[in-house]
Design an enzyme around this catalytic site. Structure first.
Site, PDB file in Angstrom:
ATOM      1  N   SER A   1     -12.650   1.014   4.559  1.00  0.00           N
ATOM      2  CA  SER A   1     -11.824   0.180   3.680  1.00  0.00           C
ATOM      3  C   SER A   1     -12.691  -0.758   2.856  1.00  0.00           C
ATOM      4  O   SER A   1     -12.445  -0.951   1.652  1.00  0.00           O
ATOM      5  CB  SER A   1     -10.804  -0.614   4.504  1.00  0.00           C
ATOM      6  OG  SER A   1     -11.414  -1.617   5.288  1.00  0.00           O
TER       7      SER A   1
ATOM      8  N   ASP B   1      -7.892  -0.460   0.556  1.00  0.00           N
ATOM      9  CA  ASP B   1      -7.902   0.896   0.009  1.00  0.00           C
ATOM     10  C   ASP B   1      -7.182   0.963  -1.336  1.00  0.00           C
ATOM     11  O   ASP B   1      -7.541   1.755  -2.220  1.00  0.00           O
ATOM     12  CB  ASP B   1      -7.200   1.880   0.962  1.00  0.00           C
ATOM     13  CG  ASP B   1      -7.569   1.706   2.417  1.00  0.00           C
ATOM     14  OD1 ASP B   1      -7.743   0.565   2.862  1.00  0.00           O
ATOM     15  OD2 ASP B   1      -7.637   2.732   3.120  1.00  0.00           O
TER      16      ASP B   1
ATOM     17  N   TRP C   1     -14.121   1.390   0.167  1.00  0.00           N
ATOM     18  CA  TRP C   1     -13.207   1.632  -0.961  1.00  0.00           C
ATOM     19  C   TRP C   1     -13.193   0.433  -1.904  1.00  0.00           C
ATOM     20  O   TRP C   1     -13.166   0.599  -3.128  1.00  0.00           O
ATOM     21  CB  TRP C   1     -11.787   1.888  -0.459  1.00  0.00           C
ATOM     22  CG  TRP C   1     -11.507   3.152   0.288  1.00  0.00           C
ATOM     23  CD1 TRP C   1     -10.722   3.277   1.395  1.00  0.00           C
ATOM     24  CD2 TRP C   1     -11.944   4.493  -0.011  1.00  0.00           C
ATOM     25  NE1 TRP C   1     -10.652   4.573   1.808  1.00  0.00           N
ATOM     26  CE2 TRP C   1     -11.393   5.350   0.959  1.00  0.00           C
ATOM     27  CE3 TRP C   1     -12.754   5.030  -1.014  1.00  0.00           C
ATOM     28  CZ2 TRP C   1     -11.624   6.721   0.962  1.00  0.00           C
ATOM     29  CZ3 TRP C   1     -12.993   6.393  -1.008  1.00  0.00           C
ATOM     30  CH2 TRP C   1     -12.427   7.233  -0.041  1.00  0.00           C
TER      31      TRP C   1
ATOM     32  N   HIS D   1       0.837  -1.208   0.000  1.00  0.00           N
ATOM     33  CA  HIS D   1       0.000   0.000   0.000  1.00  0.00           C
ATOM     34  C   HIS D   1       0.871   1.257   0.000  1.00  0.00           C
ATOM     35  O   HIS D   1       0.584   2.222  -0.719  1.00  0.00           O
ATOM     36  CB  HIS D   1      -0.942   0.008   1.198  1.00  0.00           C
ATOM     37  CG  HIS D   1      -1.956   1.102   1.120  1.00  0.00           C
ATOM     38  ND1 HIS D   1      -2.899   1.162   0.123  1.00  0.00           N
ATOM     39  CD2 HIS D   1      -2.152   2.208   1.881  1.00  0.00           C
ATOM     40  CE1 HIS D   1      -3.645   2.243   0.274  1.00  0.00           C
ATOM     41  NE2 HIS D   1      -3.207   2.901   1.335  1.00  0.00           N
ATOM     42  N   LYS D   2       1.895   1.242   0.807  1.00  0.00           N
ATOM     43  CA  LYS D   2       2.932   2.271   0.786  1.00  0.00           C
ATOM     44  C   LYS D   2       4.263   1.563   1.030  1.00  0.00           C
ATOM     45  O   LYS D   2       4.314   0.531   1.695  1.00  0.00           O
ATOM     46  CB  LYS D   2       2.710   3.333   1.881  1.00  0.00           C
ATOM     47  CG  LYS D   2       1.415   4.106   1.768  1.00  0.00           C
ATOM     48  CD  LYS D   2       1.308   5.171   2.862  1.00  0.00           C
ATOM     49  CE  LYS D   2      -0.011   5.926   2.766  1.00  0.00           C
ATOM     50  NZ  LYS D   2      -0.116   6.991   3.800  1.00  0.00           N
ATOM     51  N   ASP D   3       5.327   2.142   0.523  1.00  0.00           N
ATOM     52  CA  ASP D   3       6.617   1.502   0.725  1.00  0.00           C
ATOM     53  C   ASP D   3       6.997   1.433   2.201  1.00  0.00           C
ATOM     54  O   ASP D   3       7.772   0.556   2.612  1.00  0.00           O
ATOM     55  CB  ASP D   3       7.699   2.241  -0.066  1.00  0.00           C
ATOM     56  CG  ASP D   3       7.688   1.851  -1.542  1.00  0.00           C
ATOM     57  OD1 ASP D   3       6.954   0.918  -1.901  1.00  0.00           O
ATOM     58  OD2 ASP D   3       8.412   2.495  -2.327  1.00  0.00           O
TER      59      ASP D   3
END
Length: 373
Positions: free
Chosen positions: A217, A146, A220, A135-137
């Protein structure tokens, strides 16, 4: 109640188009486009609201909505198509869906140059061992629901414009990984996050899943699925699986709709707990998904009763209507993955772009359902 009667009832629910415009006006009055919070950031916070604004512009033809959306984008993209954005998270991609209608209206190449930069993020963001996007590094080996909304619709729009069909298969694969690892067969819902390495404090030692079904979530995820289907227009194998996913998700959502208010809880399946609370952004996203699924013929028209109940519940419990604007409360602020206590202790806000954008999308989907063309 037959279909015609349902349409009449939907049109009685506070005029959804009018409600959408009032919600848009509240944000537009509060912020110039270039300072939409978080200011000077190309991000999904602004993207989800402006996506709703786009739908209102398409329905009304009022140029003020288009100009506001364009002004936000133009404040962040220069004439050469240069764009500053966080290059290590899927959240940066979502607002990119606005670049395509802007290019269609203007033929300005800077929007497609910027789109290429966003697309390249998907080439560099880290992945699980199976190829799932982190999802993010900074969240190693974690997939979040999400992420399908953040990257999926943009990927399909990009694939159409630049003739890159492999992005369809990549998007399908990302959703397939979520179903494989995050679906709970007992409830029909999906967990918020999954840690492949099973080392996060919230991760189940056997499945790696976070322990709760966090409302926004799941919202989404449903919103992404229905939008992906709207964009796709073909590819039967992929389309059929996504339709099946929608048909599996919506009855699960209806099961947990609060009988008294028609809304949904912060933790979707635990409405009986006294410290759990009704949340407006997830309720809006669920209504959006259900309304569009009915409109597309994926689920039964009988689900319009849930829409009537839910939208009335939003207006009665979460919305204060003024002459030209409205205020929306009960919006969970930005939230990471965590345990039950973490989710229910999150603060709420009023007129946060998460919630206003979701409310506008729900209102427009209900407007479209009530006004068949």
């Amino acid at each position: 109640m037959n279909y015609s009667e349902s349409i009449l009832e939907l049109n009685k629910i506070g005029n959804p188009l009018e409600m959408a415009e009032k919600a848009c006006r509240a944000v537009m009055n509060a912020y110039k486009p270039e300072v939409l919070p978080p200011a000077n950031s190309f991000h999904y916070h602004q993207g989800v609201f402006l996506y709703g604004l786009l739908r209102v512009w398409e329905a009304t033809g009022k140029q003020e909505y288009y100009e506001y959306m364009k002004s936000y984008i133009d404040s962040l993209i220069d004439e050469e198509g240069n764009l500053y954005f966080a290059r290590d998270e899927l959240d940066s991609i979502q607002a990119g869906i606005l670049l395509f209608p802007l290019y269609k209206e203007t033929n300005d190449p800077k929007y497609m140059i910027a789109a290429k930069k966003l697309r390249n993020l998907l080439l560099t963001i880290n992945q699980t061992t199976e190829g799932g996007y982190w999802h993010k590094d900074k969240y190693p080996y974690q997939m979040w629901l999400d992420g399908l909304f953040m990257a999926g619709p943009f990927s399909l729009l990009y694939s159409q414009f630049f003739d890159e069909p492999e992005l369809i298969h990549t998007t399908f694969y990302q959703e397939q990984l979520m179903r494989t690892h995050m679906m709970d067969e007992n409830t029909g819902l999906l967990y918020h996050a999954w840690d492949e390495k099973k080392v996060q404090p919230w991760a189940d030692s056997e499945t790696g899943c976070s322990p709760e079904f966090w409302g926004r979530s799941v919202g989404w995820y449903g919103t992404a699925l229905i939008d992906l289907l709207e964009i796709l227009h073909g590819k039967p194998l992929v389309q059929n699986e996504w339709i099946a996913s929608i048909q599996h998700l919506i009855p699960a959502l209806i099961k947990y709709q609060d009988n008294q208010t028609g809304l949904w809880y912060q933790i979707v399946d635990k409405g009986e707990r006294p410290d759990n609370w009704l949340e407006s952004s997830c309720s809006s996203l669920f209504l959006y998904t259900i309304a569009k699924a009915i409109k597309a013929g994926y689920v039964s028209e009988t689900y319009q009763e849930a829409i009537q109940k839910g939208y009335t519940g939003l207006l009665e419990n979460m919305v204060t209507i003024h002459e030209t604007t409205l205020d929306l409360k009960g919006i969970c602020i930005g939230t990471s993955a965590g345990t039950y206590d973490y989710y229910v202790s999150r603060p709420t806000s009023e007129n946060d772009l998460h919630g206003v954008g979701a409310f506008v999308l729900a209102s427009m989907a209900i407007h479209d359902l009530a006004n068949p063309k």
